[in-house]
Design a protein around this motif. Structure first.
Motif, mmCIF file in Angstrom:
data_model
loop_
_atom_site.group_PDB
_atom_site.id
_atom_site.type_symbol
_atom_site.label_atom_id
_atom_site.label_comp_id
_atom_site.label_asym_id
_atom_site.label_seq_id
_atom_site.Cartn_x
_atom_site.Cartn_y
_atom_site.Cartn_z
ATOM 1 N N VAL A 6 -3.194 2.669 -1.335
ATOM 2 C CA VAL A 6 -2.271 3.120 -2.358
ATOM 3 C C VAL A 6 -0.828 2.846 -1.540
ATOM 4 O O VAL A 6 -0.186 2.082 -2.082
ATOM 5 C CB VAL A 6 -2.334 4.380 -2.735
ATOM 6 C CG1 VAL A 6 -1.003 4.800 -3.699
ATOM 7 C CG2 VAL A 6 -3.655 4.837 -3.525
ATOM 8 N N VAL A 7 -0.686 3.235 -0.458
ATOM 9 C CA VAL A 7 0.553 3.025 0.303
ATOM 10 C C VAL A 7 0.621 1.617 0.590
ATOM 11 O O VAL A 7 2.038 1.003 0.341
ATOM 12 C CB VAL A 7 0.632 3.690 1.478
ATOM 13 C CG1 VAL A 7 1.978 3.309 2.137
ATOM 14 C CG2 VAL A 7 0.729 5.330 1.368
ATOM 15 N N GLY A 8 -0.203 0.884 0.801
ATOM 16 C CA GLY A 8 -0.216 -0.709 1.153
ATOM 17 C C GLY A 8 0.117 -1.320 -0.069
ATOM 18 O O GLY A 8 0.999 -2.564 0.083
ATOM 19 N N LEU A 9 -0.495 -1.087 -1.237
ATOM 20 C CA LEU A 9 -0.284 -1.507 -2.586
ATOM 21 C C LEU A 9 1.109 -1.292 -2.768
ATOM 22 O O LEU A 9 2.182 -2.279 -3.417
ATOM 23 C CB LEU A 9 -1.122 -1.187 -3.575
ATOM 24 C CG LEU A 9 -1.068 -1.648 -5.245
ATOM 25 C CD1 LEU A 9 -1.052 -3.260 -5.098
ATOM 26 C CD2 LEU A 9 -1.819 -0.876 -6.004
ATOM 27 N N GLY A 10 1.562 -0.109 -2.723
ATOM 28 C CA GLY A 10 3.145 0.143 -3.059
ATOM 29 C C GLY A 10 4.122 -0.554 -2.359
ATOM 30 O O GLY A 10 5.329 -0.935 -2.730
ATOM 31 N N LEU A 11 3.847 -0.782 -0.708
ATOM 32 C CA LEU A 11 4.652 -1.533 0.005
ATOM 33 C C LEU A 11 4.728 -2.888 -0.462
ATOM 34 O O LEU A 11 5.761 -3.605 -0.265
ATOM 35 C CB LEU A 11 4.353 -1.354 1.469
ATOM 36 C CG LEU A 11 4.636 -0.011 1.919
ATOM 37 C CD1 LEU A 11 4.018 0.276 3.531
ATOM 38 C CD2 LEU A 11 6.099 0.656 2.132
#
Length: 129
Positions: A6-11
């Motif tokens: 999720v954080v990777g996608l967000g970044l």
């Protein structure tokens, strides 16, 4: 591990939005909204698992299903209103975002009336006349 995805996608989305925003702000907004929806859809399975556990626990405890359903609806209204307000705020429409939040609060209050009524009736029955 899902939080890393999720954080990777967000970044990644944030980086792309920053690059695109200069040339095509509408596409940047659409990408931000799409990313939010994708993250939400990725978590639907987890939400379903939580709902199943809560339903099972309520059945075992013989809790009135009205309470559980109402509380789950209230939580849903809160999350949807917050998501809508954030997307609207991202589009630069803070005043509309505030109205969405107000509508969510009013709907939550309306949904809580049956629970509040039952609680007051229970307290009145317990108190001596």
């Amino acid at each position: 591990m899902e939080i890393i995805q999720v954080v990777g996608l967000g970044l990644i989305a944030t980086f792309l939005i920053l690059v695109i925003k200069e040339q095509k702000p509408v596409f940047a907004f659409l990408l931000a909204t799409f990313t939010g929806v994708v993250i939400f859809l990725a978590l639907i399975g987890k939400i379903a698992d939580v709902l199943h556990v809560l339903t099972r626990l309520a059945e075992q405890a013989r809790v009135n299903t009205l309470f559980l359903e109402t509380i789950l609806k209230i939580i849903g209204i809160a999350y949807i209103a917050e998501f809508g307000a954030q997307v609207t705020r991202d589009a630069g429409q803070g005043s509309i975002a505030s109205k969405i939040e107000l509508a969510g609060k009013i709907l939550i209050m309306v949904m809580a009336i049956p629970i509040i009524t039952m609680m007051i009736e229970t307290v009145v029955q317990i108190l001596p006349s």
